[in-house]
Design a protein around this motif. Structure first.
Motif, mmCIF file in Angstrom:
data_model
loop_
_atom_site.group_PDB
_atom_site.id
_atom_site.type_symbol
_atom_site.label_atom_id
_atom_site.label_comp_id
_atom_site.label_asym_id
_atom_site.label_seq_id
_atom_site.Cartn_x
_atom_site.Cartn_y
_atom_site.Cartn_z
ATOM 1 N N TRP A 24 73.159 -104.725 -77.733
ATOM 2 C CA TRP A 24 73.926 -105.001 -76.513
ATOM 3 C C TRP A 24 73.161 -104.470 -75.316
ATOM 4 N N THR A 25 73.401 -105.058 -74.160
ATOM 5 C CA THR A 25 72.730 -104.620 -72.943
ATOM 6 C C THR A 25 73.679 -104.738 -71.760
ATOM 7 N N THR A 26 73.492 -103.881 -70.776
ATOM 8 C CA THR A 26 74.246 -103.961 -69.523
ATOM 9 C C THR A 26 73.374 -103.389 -68.417
ATOM 10 N N THR A 27 73.718 -103.686 -67.176
ATOM 11 C CA THR A 27 72.944 -103.222 -66.032
ATOM 12 C C THR A 27 73.857 -102.570 -65.012
ATOM 13 N N ASP A 28 73.249 -101.748 -64.170
ATOM 14 C CA ASP A 28 73.976 -101.081 -63.090
ATOM 15 C C ASP A 28 73.052 -101.013 -61.892
ATOM 16 N N VAL B 220 71.615 -99.189 -58.557
ATOM 17 C CA VAL B 220 71.462 -97.839 -58.024
ATOM 18 C C VAL B 220 70.683 -97.933 -56.722
ATOM 19 N N PHE B 221 70.647 -96.837 -55.966
ATOM 20 C CA PHE B 221 69.950 -96.802 -54.692
ATOM 21 C C PHE B 221 68.985 -95.624 -54.676
ATOM 22 N N ASP B 222 67.807 -95.854 -54.044
ATOM 23 C CA ASP B 222 66.861 -94.752 -53.917
ATOM 24 C C ASP B 222 67.115 -93.995 -52.619
ATOM 25 N N SER B 223 66.270 -93.018 -52.313
ATOM 26 C CA SER B 223 66.500 -92.134 -51.169
ATOM 27 C C SER B 223 66.397 -92.852 -49.831
ATOM 28 N N LEU B 224 65.758 -94.010 -49.810
ATOM 29 C CA LEU B 224 65.637 -94.781 -48.570
ATOM 30 C C LEU B 224 66.688 -95.877 -48.461
ATOM 31 N N GLY B 225 67.532 -95.975 -49.445
ATOM 32 C CA GLY B 225 68.596 -96.976 -49.402
ATOM 33 C C GLY B 225 68.237 -98.290 -50.049
ATOM 34 N N ASN B 226 67.065 -98.379 -50.688
ATOM 35 C CA ASN B 226 66.703 -99.612 -51.377
ATOM 36 C C ASN B 226 67.503 -99.741 -52.671
ATOM 37 N N GLU B 227 67.945 -100.954 -52.940
ATOM 38 C CA GLU B 227 68.750 -101.183 -54.140
ATOM 39 C C GLU B 227 67.853 -101.517 -55.330
ATOM 40 N N HIS B 228 68.158 -100.928 -56.468
ATOM 41 C CA HIS B 228 67.457 -101.190 -57.715
ATOM 42 C C HIS B 228 68.485 -101.420 -58.815
ATOM 43 N N THR B 229 68.000 -101.784 -59.980
ATOM 44 C CA THR B 229 68.886 -101.931 -61.135
ATOM 45 C C THR B 229 68.363 -101.072 -62.281
ATOM 46 N N ILE B 230 69.286 -100.531 -63.038
ATOM 47 C CA ILE B 230 68.942 -99.861 -64.296
ATOM 48 C C ILE B 230 69.558 -100.683 -65.417
ATOM 49 N N LYS B 231 68.713 -101.093 -66.329
ATOM 50 C CA LYS B 231 69.172 -101.872 -67.479
ATOM 51 C C LYS B 231 69.213 -100.964 -68.701
ATOM 52 N N TYR B 232 70.337 -100.993 -69.398
ATOM 53 C CA TYR B 232 70.496 -100.196 -70.606
ATOM 54 C C TYR B 232 70.510 -101.123 -71.813
ATOM 55 N N ASN B 233 69.646 -100.850 -72.773
ATOM 56 C CA ASN B 233 69.645 -101.584 -74.029
ATOM 57 C C ASN B 233 70.088 -100.651 -75.151
ATOM 58 N N PHE B 234 70.979 -101.136 -76.003
ATOM 59 C CA PHE B 234 71.466 -100.363 -77.141
ATOM 60 C C PHE B 234 71.091 -101.107 -78.422
ATOM 61 N N ALA B 235 70.262 -100.470 -79.235
ATOM 62 C CA ALA B 235 69.822 -101.072 -80.492
ATOM 63 C C ALA B 235 70.348 -100.225 -81.644
ATOM 64 N N GLU B 236 71.256 -100.801 -82.430
ATOM 65 C CA GLU B 236 71.798 -100.048 -83.554
ATOM 66 C C GLU B 236 70.715 -99.851 -84.617
ATOM 67 N N GLN B 237 70.708 -98.651 -85.224
ATOM 68 C CA GLN B 237 69.713 -98.363 -86.249
ATOM 69 C C GLN B 237 69.821 -99.372 -87.390
ATOM 70 N N ARG B 238 68.683 -99.979 -87.711
ATOM 71 C CA ARG B 238 68.649 -100.919 -88.832
ATOM 72 C C ARG B 238 68.663 -100.140 -90.143
ATOM 73 N N PRO B 239 69.176 -100.756 -91.202
ATOM 74 C CA PRO B 239 69.259 -100.060 -92.506
ATOM 75 C C PRO B 239 67.910 -100.039 -93.222
ATOM 76 N N VAL B 240 66.875 -99.530 -92.531
ATOM 77 C CA VAL B 240 65.525 -99.535 -93.096
ATOM 78 C C VAL B 240 64.791 -98.277 -92.666
ATOM 79 N N ARG B 241 63.704 -98.034 -93.344
ATOM 80 C CA ARG B 241 62.780 -96.975 -92.948
ATOM 81 C C ARG B 241 61.445 -97.608 -92.590
ATOM 82 N N GLN B 242 60.702 -96.917 -91.744
ATOM 83 C CA GLN B 242 59.389 -97.411 -91.383
ATOM 84 C C GLN B 242 58.335 -96.688 -92.216
#
Length: 663
Positions: free
Chosen positions: A186-190, A192-214
């Motif tokens: 799943w993913t979602t975005t939000d 945010v603003f930096d110190s000068l007022g410029n708008e940015h986005t933060i994207k969050y990705n959530f990856a559930e642990q697969r039932p495997v080992r590397q």
């Protein structure tokens, strides 16, 4: 004759009454005007010595007071936020800038060219200033000094969401890629603003642990070399170093890292992601090992030989991922009465009447908690019945091990089985051909690798500890967010467990402010869940904003002057002061619907609106005059009547005088 003087006082008093009524009528539409009332007193001349008042004629009437009626007028609403009305008692305090202080109920204010709030005649409204922390400053001229709202960098984010528990992590692509939706849950975005007022986005990705080992394989030169371990010791003759720990051929027994070796202990402390039981050396040029199922990724795992760092070549591609949970299946021979079934050292006696497969399966299942308590590596024990090829009911035993245990030695592979199974003293063979001999990692369902990206390009530092050998601070990369599989609530964030009813630890995001590297954002995931419903954002808020221009000023009921800006921010600039008096009837009218304090009124007591006896403040409203026109018209009639009656007194006295003169 004294009657002439008496009649004259009556005429004067009636005239005053008419004047007061006329003034009230004239100001019936004056904002904040308070009606006046004429009060009379009789006049008696008394002698020092003589008869009492019973035989003393009065000398007329005098106006003892023109009293003001300070009852509130009707509050009428307007379209101007600077129009103020006091709903209750109290007065606005005005200062003419030259030391003259007056008080008024007329709240028709406006801004002058310097931004000060002034009355219609240019006097300054008085109030409390506010410092940066919102504390009240001494009373002074109220002004709208903040014409713009400076930008504010985002420092706090509140994000709560639900991730669909029904999503199957085994269907995710083996290799995570931020641009490949199939590799995360799943993913979602939000924004945010930096110190000068410029708008940015933060994207969050959530990856559930697969039932495997590397599984990682490395080719090493095989030429012994010297390496300094993280604890400062030197491993001479090392064929490779893993996470800074030197591995020598002498550290291996039967091709696997010897648990009694110094390297085994050093590696367990240097890199907890590695399953030490899986570290192998083929005696020539290959070192391999598995990462635990709980490891987020290989990251910057460092493997070196005498030539320097070596790359992970993954030559065994078909084994790169394997099931994380080992599941052993046994087809048990039935135990006879007074015999014992032994599972991982836990003996289960078979008594009279327990000789059927169904009864023995019940006996085994009843001991599951005991077996699991004794061996934390075992996740579950389950016995069930089946019909064999001869049509006889048999017992099938299924033992599932926790994912971090990895490959468990057994007699078939030449090892020593730490969890043997026997019936009546006879060791039972593992039914490897059963399709459940290996199963997915259900113990890690609800464990998510969480990534964050600035503008979907730059991976952010959200608290992932640097990989062993690379340092001790955090670095860009994923962290683990875990949910309790029994109730769907958060149970752990980045290694910090969350007990029921305790505060959810915040996540620190670094590098999300391109204008200021020192800015850190606290991300709060309180309220996030993993329920069997659609993945949605329940709440997302952040405290940053861009620059804003002043668009209006309003006043709260408690007197705060609030400036509103185009960036959606509000700022309190001051608090209106309300004056009250011990004796407001002692105030002296000074014109322009204003009063001045006198000795009779006492000094003004200043407080914010809504405190003590002060009324509350209404913005975009004015207090109308409290003149009752009907009552004033009646007073005109009364005044006219009184004037005519006193005139008749004069006329009568004049007639009497003429009569006397004609005698």
């Amino acid at each position: 004759m004294a009657g002439f003087s008496t009649a004259v006082t009556g005429l004067k008093a009636s005239t005053t009454m008419l004047d007061v009524a006329g003034n009230n009528i004239a100001n019936s539409s004056t904002v904040g005007f308070k009606a006046s009332r004429t009060e009379f007193g009789d006049i008696y001349a008394t002698a020092v010595v003589g008869a009492g008042s019973a035989n003393v004629a009065g000398s007329g009437v005098t106006v003892t007071d023109i009293a003001q009626d300070f009852k509130a007028g009707t509050i009428e609403f307007t379209n101007n936020n600077l129009d103020l009305a006091i709903n209750g008692s109290g007065f606005f305090q005005l200062d003419d800038g030259q030391g003259g202080v007056t008080y008024t109920r007329a709240g028709a204010f406006e801004l002058n060219k310097e931004g000060y709030i002034v009355s219609k005649n240019g006097k300054f409204l008085q109030g409390y200033g506010l410092d940066a922390d919102g504390n009240r400053l001494p009373i002074g001229d109220m002004a709208v000094t903040q014409k713009e709202s400076p930008p504010k960098a985002t420092t706090e984010i509140d994000l709560s969401f639900n991730i669909d528990d029904r999503k199957d992590s085994s269907t995710l692509l083996p290799t995570y890629d931020k641009d490949e939706p199939g590799s995360f849950t799943w993913t979602t975005t939000d924004r945010v603003f930096d110190s000068l007022g410029n708008e940015h986005t933060i994207k969050y990705n959530f990856a559930e642990q697969r039932p495997v080992r590397q599984v990682l394989d490395f080719n090493v030169s095989g030429t012994p070399f010297s390496v300094t371990n993280p604890d400062g010791s030197t491993a001479a003759g090392a064929i490779a170093s893993v996470s800074g720990v030197g591995l020598s051929p002498a550290d291996f027994t039967g091709g696997y890292l010897d648990p009694t070796s110094t390297a085994y202990q050093a590696l367990s402390e240097a890199d907890p992601r590695i399953d030490l039981a899986s570290v192998a050396y083929d005696g020539a040029n290959r070192v391999s090992f598995e990462l635990k199922a709980s490891a987020t990724d290989a990251g910057d795992l460092i493997v070196a030989d005498d030539t320097g760092e070596v790359a992970n070549i993954n030559t065994r591609v078909e084994d790169r991922y394997r099931d994380a949970n080992e599941v052993r299946v046994y087809n048990l021979d039935l135990a006879g009465v007074n015999e014992t079934i032994s599972i991982a050292g836990v003996d289960i006696p078979v008594g009279a009447g327990d000789d059927s497969a169904e009864k023995q399966a019940e006996l085994i299942n009843a001991q599951q908690a005991r077996i699991v308590d004794k061996h934390p590596a075992i996740e579950s024990v389950n016995a069930e019945t089946y019909i064999d090829a001869s049509g006889v009911s048999q017992v099938k035993l299924i033992i599932r091990y926790k994912s971090d245990e990895g490959n468990i030695p057994d007699a078939v592979s030449g090892g020593v089985d730490p969890y043997p199974v026997s019936v009546a003293g006879v060791s039972q063979d593992i039914a490897w051909d059963d399709d459940r001999a290996y199963q997915g990692d259900n113990s890690y369902m609800g464990y998510y690798r969480m990534y964050a990206y600035l503008n979907n390009t730059e991976m952010l530092d959200i608290g992932k500890l640097q990989d062993p050998g690379a340092g001790t601070s955090s670095e860009p990369g994923p962290i683990m967010v875990k949910f309790n599989p029994t109730n769907g609530l958060l149970s752990e964030i980045n290694g910090e467990p969350i007990a029921a009813g305790t505060q959810v630890p915040s996540i620190t995001i670094k590098g999300a402010d391109p204008a200021n590297d020192l800015t850190e954002i606290k991300l709060d995931l309180t309220g996030s869940t993993q329920f069997a419903s659609a993945s949605i954002v329940n709440n997302i808020q952040q405290n940053g904003y861009t620059k804003g221009d002043l668009i209006g000023v309003t006043f709260a009921g408690t007197g705060e002057m609030i400036a509103s800006f185009s960036n959606g921010q509000n700022q309190a600039l001051g608090v209106v002061a309300i004056a009250s008096f011990e004796n407001q009837a002692g105030l002296q009218p000074s014109g322009d619907t204003e009063w001045t304090a006198t000795l009779d009124s006492g000094d003004a007591v200043l407080n914010p609106p809504g405190t003590g006896l002060n009324g509350t403040l209404r913005s975009a409203a004015l207090e109308a005059s409290n003149v009752d026109l009907s009552a004033e018209l009646v007073k005109l009639i009364e005044g006219q009547r009184n004037f005519q009656a006193n005139s008749k007194t004069l006329e009568t006295l004049n007639t009497v005088t003429q009569t006397i003169l004609q005698i």
